[in-house]
Design a protein around this motif. Structure first.
Motif, PDB file in Angstrom:
ATOM      1  N   HIS A  47       0.834  -1.215   0.000  1.00 33.12           N
ATOM      2  CA  HIS A  47       0.000   0.000   0.000  1.00 33.12           C
ATOM      3  C   HIS A  47       0.861   1.255   0.000  1.00 33.12           C
ATOM      4  O   HIS A  47       1.753   1.401   0.837  1.00 33.12           O
ATOM      5  CB  HIS A  47      -0.935   0.014   1.215  1.00 33.12           C
TER       6      HIS A  47
ATOM      7  N   HIS B   9       0.894   5.659  -1.713  1.00 41.30           N
ATOM      8  CA  HIS B   9       0.418   6.706  -2.626  1.00 41.30           C
ATOM      9  C   HIS B   9       1.661   7.503  -2.949  1.00 41.30           C
ATOM     10  O   HIS B   9       2.018   8.434  -2.224  1.00 41.30           O
ATOM     11  CB  HIS B   9      -0.643   7.597  -1.967  1.00 41.30           C
TER      12      HIS B   9
ATOM     13  N   HIS C 116      -9.352   1.435   0.651  1.00 40.23           N
ATOM     14  CA  HIS C 116      -9.128   1.676   2.083  1.00 40.23           C
ATOM     15  C   HIS C 116     -10.365   1.218   2.849  1.00 40.23           C
ATOM     16  O   HIS C 116     -11.485   1.451   2.396  1.00 40.23           O
ATOM     17  CB  HIS C 116      -8.963   3.170   2.365  1.00 40.23           C
TER      18      HIS C 116
ATOM     19  N   HIS D  46      -5.306  -0.895   5.755  1.00 49.82           N
ATOM     20  CA  HIS D  46      -5.515  -0.512   7.170  1.00 49.82           C
ATOM     21  C   HIS D  46      -6.338  -1.505   7.992  1.00 49.82           C
ATOM     22  O   HIS D  46      -5.775  -2.266   8.752  1.00 49.82           O
ATOM     23  CB  HIS D  46      -6.098   0.899   7.291  1.00 49.82           C
TER      24      HIS D  46
ATOM     25  N   ASP E 228       2.318   2.958   3.176  1.00 54.87           N
ATOM     26  CA  ASP E 228       1.291   3.982   2.955  1.00 54.87           C
ATOM     27  C   ASP E 228       1.933   5.228   2.358  1.00 54.87           C
ATOM     28  O   ASP E 228       3.150   5.316   2.210  1.00 54.87           O
ATOM     29  CB  ASP E 228       0.508   4.309   4.239  1.00 54.87           C
TER      30      ASP E 228
END
Ligand code: ZN
Length: 453
Positions: free
Chosen positions: A67, A69, A233, A270, A321
């Motif tokens: 995960h 971004h 998410h 998460h 993340d």
């Protein structure tokens, strides 16, 4: 013409094979992009086109990041977003991200991938869900090709803006028909369904609070018609749970199930606040989780019950993340935090160093629905990393060099081999000019911060 590569004399070779063997004086013999033999140095071929001496190194499977971004590396440590929880943090950052450009997506992907690769990661997913000013997922896919990283590019999206009760401002959301059309184009253009694929496309609406129920359902139908994975998410913090209860009258897990978002081809980021029924349902259905301990601490979201999830059969991988909520993208650092945070929540035996490393290798591979990465054994992809042991960070810890990787200061790799290609040599990334990328990345980050004023 095939090319052979031999890595030999490893102090310890961590296989992550079915017996979880750790081989002293270990070696790996690679032909092209595949592992052909694993064993003791004395038992493997002595010659190869290239030989790497791994004396004083731990050699292990490349880590898998589930995960991220990557565009957020442009907005690390933004003052207005330093001290809020998730919804506050997002609300402060959306207007800045609205000024992203295609070059910013490309350069930030190169920067984020550099940090990941240098910290031991060889396969990463990236969840890009904001597409202003002509940005495309193609901008990050090109960057992955350039740097040589195995890449699961998730086509994120947001369609429910503030005027419709969602969280993001209207100007950063897209129309649902256009989202699905572009997702299909990306799958048809880039997705490689074969073994050892370097490029996967993932269908990935951003979150239940930024897309409609229709889009969640249509995304699932599309992903299954093409045989690609689904990612979003879920159940990140208390506000996330409250939104789900208020809008859908369901827990996040119930909502995911209702939308068709469970199964071995689905993983959710998460799940800090996933309830027991949700955990058992995820275990039963093989629905995966990307655990992001640093981000969960940074945003005070809570401690995900990873021990309980693993014991319930939930596939769990690790994710750094986005760099705006970590603000590091160091994969081995994340392994360390995963181990430490489980202990804070659930006691000193909640997670061992080796269990944390397993989550970051085999766990990540399973979450990404792959059986060709995450272990060093014949027939697997040649994704291998090497950590040097005679450094100050490991001084005094060499009686257990494998645990030292997790307990001590998170190390960078001295070598990284991805799909049989040496991408990092003697600690230097060879596929891009990193100082040039950092300089351009900093200039673009500055431009983005100025535009937000
Ligand atoms: Zn995220």
């Amino acid at each position: 013409m095939t090319k052979t590569l031999l890595i030999k004399n490893a102090r310890v070779l961590v296989t992550m094979d079915d017996e979880r063997r750790e081989i002293a004086d270990g070696a790996v013999y690679i032909r092209d992009n595949l592992i052909e033999q694993v064993g003791r140095s004395a038992d493997l071929p002595q010659q190869a086109d290239e030989i790497i001496d791994a004396a004083n190194h731990v050699v292990m499977p490349g880590l898998v990041n589930t995960h991220h971004h990557m565009y957020q590396s442009l907005t690390r440590v933004i003052p207005a977003a330093q001290n809020g929880e998730l919804f506050n943090w997002l609300t402060n950052l959306y207007p800045i991200w609205a000024n992203l450009t295609p070059e910013m997506v490309h350069v930030s992907t190169l920067a984020a991938m550099s940090e990941l690769i240098l910290s031991g990661c060889t396969t990463s997913s990236d969840h890009l869900y904001i597409y202003p000013n002509g940005c495309k997922l193609d901008d990050s896919i090109e960057a992955a090709g350039k740097i040589g990283m195995r890449f699961h590019a998730a086509r994120g999206s947001m369609s429910v803006g503030q005027s419709k009760g969602g969280l993001p401002p209207d100007r950063v959301v897209e129309e649902e028909g256009a989202i699905l059309k572009d997702t299909q184009r990306l799958i048809e253009t880039y997705h490689d369904a074969g073994r050892y694929a370097m490029q996967h496309i993932v269908v990935a609406p951003c979150s239940p609070f930024s897309v409609s129920r229709d889009l969640m359902k249509e995304a699932a139908t599309m992903a299954r018609s093409f045989g690609v994975s689904l990612h979003t998410h879920l159940a990140e913090n208390a506000n996330d749970i409250a939104y789900s209860r208020e809008k859908f009258n369901m827990t996040p897990a119930e909502y995911a199930e209702d939308c068709g978002w469970v199964g071995h081809d689905v993983w959710h980021a998460h799940c800090v606040q996933l309830d027991d029924d949700g955990i058992y349902m995820f275990g039963r259905t093989g629905t995966g989780i990307a655990h992001c301990p640093c981000s969960n601490m940074r945003l005070a979201s809570g401690i995900a019950p990873i021990r309980k999830m693993i014991d319930s059969g939930v596939p769990v991988g690790l994710g750094v993340d986005g760099c705006a909520s970590n603000d590091s993208g160091h994969m081995m650092g994340e392994v360390r935090q995963a181990m430490l945070l489980q202990r804070v929540g659930f006691g000193p035996d909640a997670m061992t160093a080796r269990q944390a490393l397993e989550m970051a290798t085999l766990g990540g591979a399973k979450v990404l629905n792959r059986d060709d990465i995450g272990a060093l054994k014949p027939g697997m992809a040649a994704d291998i990393v090497m950590f040097k042991l005679d450094t100050i960070g490991f001084a005094g810890a060499l009686h257990d060099p494998v645990a030292a990787l997790v307990f001590c200061t998170p190390p960078n790799v001295s070598y990284s081999i991805i799909n049989g290609k040496v991408v990092v040599r003697d600690g230097v990334l060879g596929t891009i000019d990193l100082p040039v990328v950092i300089e351009r990345h900093n200039a673009l980050a500055h431009q983005l911060a100025l535009a937000a004023r």
